[in-house]
Design a protein around this motif. Structure first.
Motif, PDB file in Angstrom:
ATOM      1  N   LEU A  40       0.843  -1.183   0.000  1.00 28.18           N
ATOM      2  CA  LEU A  40       0.000   0.000   0.000  1.00 28.18           C
ATOM      3  C   LEU A  40       0.884   1.240   0.000  1.00 28.18           C
ATOM      4  CD1 LEU A  40      -2.522  -0.960   2.849  1.00 28.18           C
ATOM      5  CD2 LEU A  40      -2.928  -1.082   0.390  1.00 28.18           C
ATOM      6  N   THR A  41       0.419   2.293  -0.627  1.00 24.25           N
ATOM      7  CA  THR A  41       1.085   3.587  -0.551  1.00 24.25           C
ATOM      8  C   THR A  41       0.571   4.320   0.675  1.00 24.25           C
ATOM      9  OG1 THR A  41      -0.609   4.726  -1.824  1.00 24.25           O
ATOM     10  CG2 THR A  41       1.208   3.711  -3.082  1.00 24.25           C
ATOM     11  N   LEU A  42       1.210   5.419   1.011  1.00 25.12           N
ATOM     12  CA  LEU A  42       0.755   6.225   2.140  1.00 25.12           C
ATOM     13  C   LEU A  42      -0.674   6.712   1.905  1.00 25.12           C
ATOM     14  CD1 LEU A  42       1.331   7.574   4.855  1.00 25.12           C
ATOM     15  CD2 LEU A  42       2.355   9.477   3.602  1.00 25.12           C
ATOM     16  N   ASN A  43      -0.985   7.127   0.695  1.00 30.76           N
ATOM     17  CA  ASN A  43      -2.347   7.593   0.399  1.00 30.76           C
ATOM     18  C   ASN A  43      -3.381   6.482   0.585  1.00 30.76           C
ATOM     19  OD1 ASN A  43      -1.661  10.237  -0.097  1.00 30.76           O
ATOM     20  ND2 ASN A  43      -1.363   9.911  -2.288  1.00 30.76           N
ATOM     21  N   GLU A  44      -3.038   5.264   0.214  1.00 33.51           N
ATOM     22  CA  GLU A  44      -3.966   4.140   0.398  1.00 33.51           C
ATOM     23  C   GLU A  44      -4.181   3.846   1.884  1.00 33.51           C
ATOM     24  OE1 GLU A  44      -3.499   1.319  -3.483  1.00 33.51           O
ATOM     25  OE2 GLU A  44      -1.722   1.515  -2.194  1.00 33.51           O
ATOM     26  N   VAL A  45      -3.127   3.971   2.684  1.00 33.52           N
ATOM     27  CA  VAL A  45      -3.261   3.762   4.133  1.00 33.52           C
ATOM     28  C   VAL A  45      -4.124   4.862   4.737  1.00 33.52           C
ATOM     29  CG1 VAL A  45      -2.011   3.658   6.332  1.00 33.52           C
ATOM     30  CG2 VAL A  45      -1.120   2.457   4.332  1.00 33.52           C
ATOM     31  N   ILE A  70       7.278  -1.242  13.580  1.00 32.96           N
ATOM     32  CA  ILE A  70       6.801  -1.385  12.203  1.00 32.96           C
ATOM     33  C   ILE A  70       7.837  -1.097  11.121  1.00 32.96           C
ATOM     34  CG2 ILE A  70       4.436  -0.893  12.936  1.00 32.96           C
ATOM     35  CD1 ILE A  70       4.692   1.896  11.714  1.00 32.96           C
ATOM     36  N   ASP A  71       8.899  -0.379  11.444  1.00 30.75           N
ATOM     37  CA  ASP A  71       9.922   0.002  10.457  1.00 30.75           C
ATOM     38  C   ASP A  71      10.826  -1.198  10.155  1.00 30.75           C
ATOM     39  OD1 ASP A  71      12.069   1.081   9.016  1.00 30.75           O
ATOM     40  OD2 ASP A  71      12.230   2.864  10.285  1.00 30.75           O
ATOM     41  N   ILE A  72      10.904  -1.588   8.903  1.00 30.45           N
ATOM     42  CA  ILE A  72      11.713  -2.763   8.549  1.00 30.45           C
ATOM     43  C   ILE A  72      13.206  -2.540   8.770  1.00 30.45           C
ATOM     44  CG2 ILE A  72      10.012  -3.662   6.913  1.00 30.45           C
ATOM     45  CD1 ILE A  72      11.811  -2.677   4.632  1.00 30.45           C
ATOM     46  N   ASP A  73      13.648  -1.285   8.825  1.00 33.33           N
ATOM     47  CA  ASP A  73      15.053  -0.999   9.103  1.00 33.33           C
ATOM     48  C   ASP A  73      15.374  -1.102  10.590  1.00 33.33           C
ATOM     49  OD1 ASP A  73      15.705  -0.596   6.423  1.00 33.33           O
ATOM     50  OD2 ASP A  73      15.219   1.548   6.511  1.00 33.33           O
ATOM     51  N   GLN A  74      14.353  -1.050  11.436  1.00 28.55           N
ATOM     52  CA  GLN A  74      14.562  -1.150  12.888  1.00 28.55           C
ATOM     53  C   GLN A  74      14.119  -2.492  13.452  1.00 28.55           C
ATOM     54  OE1 GLN A  74      12.997   2.108  15.208  1.00 28.55           O
ATOM     55  NE2 GLN A  74      13.624   3.631  13.693  1.00 28.55           N
ATOM     56  N   ASN A  75      13.291  -3.206  12.711  1.00 33.14           N
ATOM     57  CA  ASN A  75      12.733  -4.457  13.216  1.00 33.14           C
ATOM     58  C   ASN A  75      12.554  -5.428  12.046  1.00 33.14           C
ATOM     59  OD1 ASN A  75      11.145  -6.509  14.259  1.00 33.14           O
ATOM     60  ND2 ASN A  75       9.720  -5.155  15.308  1.00 33.14           N
ATOM     61  N   PRO A  76      13.187  -6.593  12.102  1.00 29.68           N
ATOM     62  CA  PRO A  76      13.035  -7.548  11.000  1.00 29.68           C
ATOM     63  C   PRO A  76      11.602  -8.036  10.802  1.00 29.68           C
ATOM     64  CG  PRO A  76      14.316  -8.511  12.812  1.00 29.68           C
ATOM     65  CD  PRO A  76      14.057  -7.086  13.166  1.00 29.68           C
ATOM     66  N   ASP A  77      10.759  -7.871  11.832  1.00 32.32           N
ATOM     67  CA  ASP A  77       9.354  -8.248  11.711  1.00 32.32           C
ATOM     68  C   ASP A  77       8.472  -7.069  11.322  1.00 32.32           C
ATOM     69  OD1 ASP A  77       9.736 -10.939  12.379  1.00 32.32           O
ATOM     70  OD2 ASP A  77       9.750 -10.462  14.523  1.00 32.32           O
ATOM     71  N   GLY A  78       9.085  -5.944  10.986  1.00 30.58           N
ATOM     72  CA  GLY A  78       8.328  -4.758  10.593  1.00 30.58           C
ATOM     73  C   GLY A  78       7.645  -4.961   9.254  1.00 30.58           C
ATOM     74  N   PHE A  79       6.821  -4.000   8.870  1.00 32.56           N
ATOM     75  CA  PHE A  79       6.078  -4.108   7.618  1.00 32.56           C
ATOM     76  C   PHE A  79       5.961  -2.777   6.876  1.00 32.56           C
ATOM     77  CE2 PHE A  79       3.285  -3.494  11.191  1.00 32.56           C
ATOM     78  CZ  PHE A  79       2.479  -2.434  10.797  1.00 32.56           C
ATOM     79  N   VAL A  80       6.721  -1.751   7.340  1.00 28.58           N
ATOM     80  CA  VAL A  80       6.695  -0.449   6.680  1.00 28.58           C
ATOM     81  C   VAL A  80       8.102  -0.095   6.234  1.00 28.58           C
ATOM     82  CG1 VAL A  80       6.182   2.023   6.915  1.00 28.58           C
ATOM     83  CG2 VAL A  80       4.776   0.333   8.127  1.00 28.58           C
ATOM     84  N   LYS A  81       8.226   0.257   4.968  1.00 28.53           N
ATOM     85  CA  LYS A  81       9.492   0.756   4.428  1.00 28.53           C
ATOM     86  C   LYS A  81       9.409   2.270   4.457  1.00 28.53           C
ATOM     87  CE  LYS A  81      13.369   0.757   2.115  1.00 28.53           C
ATOM     88  NZ  LYS A  81      14.324   1.503   2.898  1.00 28.53           N
ATOM     89  N   TYR A  82      10.186   2.876   5.339  1.00 33.41           N
ATOM     90  CA  TYR A  82      10.214   4.327   5.464  1.00 33.41           C
ATOM     91  C   TYR A  82      11.091   4.908   4.357  1.00 33.41           C
ATOM     92  CZ  TYR A  82       8.009   4.568  10.072  1.00 33.41           C
ATOM     93  OH  TYR A  82       7.109   4.521  11.121  1.00 33.41           O
ATOM     94  N   ALA A  94       0.381  -4.718   2.872  1.00 33.04           N
ATOM     95  CA  ALA A  94      -1.063  -4.550   3.071  1.00 33.04           C
ATOM     96  C   ALA A  94      -1.626  -5.432   4.184  1.00 33.04           C
ATOM     97  CB  ALA A  94      -1.809  -4.805   1.762  1.00 33.04           C
ATOM     98  N   SER A  95      -1.351  -6.715   4.140  1.00 34.35           N
ATOM     99  CA  SER A  95      -1.951  -7.634   5.120  1.00 34.35           C
ATOM    100  C   SER A  95      -1.504  -7.307   6.541  1.00 34.35           C
ATOM    101  CB  SER A  95      -1.605  -9.081   4.785  1.00 34.35           C
ATOM    102  OG  SER A  95      -0.194  -9.256   4.755  1.00 34.35           O
ATOM    103  N   ARG A  96      -0.230  -7.019   6.719  1.00 31.78           N
ATOM    104  CA  ARG A  96       0.299  -6.722   8.057  1.00 31.78           C
ATOM    105  C   ARG A  96      -0.178  -5.355   8.546  1.00 31.78           C
ATOM    106  NH1 ARG A  96       5.407  -8.745   9.191  1.00 31.78           N
ATOM    107  NH2 ARG A  96       5.002  -7.921  11.271  1.00 31.78           N
ATOM    108  N   THR A  97      -0.341  -4.407   7.630  1.00 32.53           N
ATOM    109  CA  THR A  97      -0.827  -3.077   7.995  1.00 32.53           C
ATOM    110  C   THR A  97      -2.245  -3.170   8.540  1.00 32.53           C
ATOM    111  OG1 THR A  97       0.582  -2.006   6.339  1.00 32.53           O
ATOM    112  CG2 THR A  97      -1.321  -0.749   7.125  1.00 32.53           C
ATOM    113  N   ARG A  98      -3.096  -3.883   7.825  1.00 29.06           N
ATOM    114  CA  ARG A  98      -4.478  -4.056   8.289  1.00 29.06           C
ATOM    115  C   ARG A  98      -4.518  -4.749   9.647  1.00 29.06           C
ATOM    116  NH1 ARG A  98      -5.234  -4.773   2.628  1.00 29.06           N
ATOM    117  NH2 ARG A  98      -6.699  -3.234   1.841  1.00 29.06           N
ATOM    118  N   ASP A  99      -3.751  -5.811   9.788  1.00 28.56           N
ATOM    119  CA  ASP A  99      -3.714  -6.547  11.054  1.00 28.56           C
ATOM    120  C   ASP A  99      -3.234  -5.649  12.200  1.00 28.56           C
ATOM    121  OD1 ASP A  99      -4.587  -8.851   9.814  1.00 28.56           O
ATOM    122  OD2 ASP A  99      -2.597  -9.778   9.732  1.00 28.56           O
TER     123      ASP A  99
END
Length: 110
Positions: A40-45, A70-82, A94-99
């Motif tokens: 998802l893009t930021l606008n979609e979120v 949530i940041d993938i650079d700070q946490n290997p289980d993250g789901f957001v690429k800053y 998308a799936s992890r963001t919704r969850d």
């Protein structure tokens, strides 16, 4: 009386060709499957959550406690690429963001 029973033996219900009946479990599975591997893009979120960009940035994306989760650079289980620079793009799995927002709704909205 708790029930009304109607005999529908001689009644036929016909669905249009464009409609199908699916078990709820199957429907939920298909719905979940459509977001797996999708970004998802930021606008979609923003649209998904119905919040403003400043609110999301301030209360979620720039919140150090949340970012560490949530940041993938700070946490290997993250789901957001800053983005690496100003004006860069965010990418959300998308799936992890919704969850995440379903699970953490109360604490985010405080």
């Amino acid at each position: 009386m708790n029930k009304i029973i109607v005999d529908l033996q001689n009644i036929v219900l016909e669905l249009p060709e464009s409609k199908i009946i699916v078990d709820r479990e199957e429907y939920e599975h298909l719905k979940e499957k459509t977001s797996k591997g999708r970004y998802l893009t930021l606008n979609e979120v923003l649209e998904l959550l119905s919040v403003s960009r400043p609110w999301l940035l301030e209360n979620v994306l720039y919140n150090p406690e949340i970012r560490s989760q949530i940041d993938i650079d700070q946490n290997p289980d993250g789901f957001v690429k800053y983005p690496h620079n100003q004006g860069g793009r965010y990418f959300f799995l998308a799936s992890r963001t919704r969850d995440y927002f379903e699970t953490h709704f109360a604490e985010i909205m405080r």
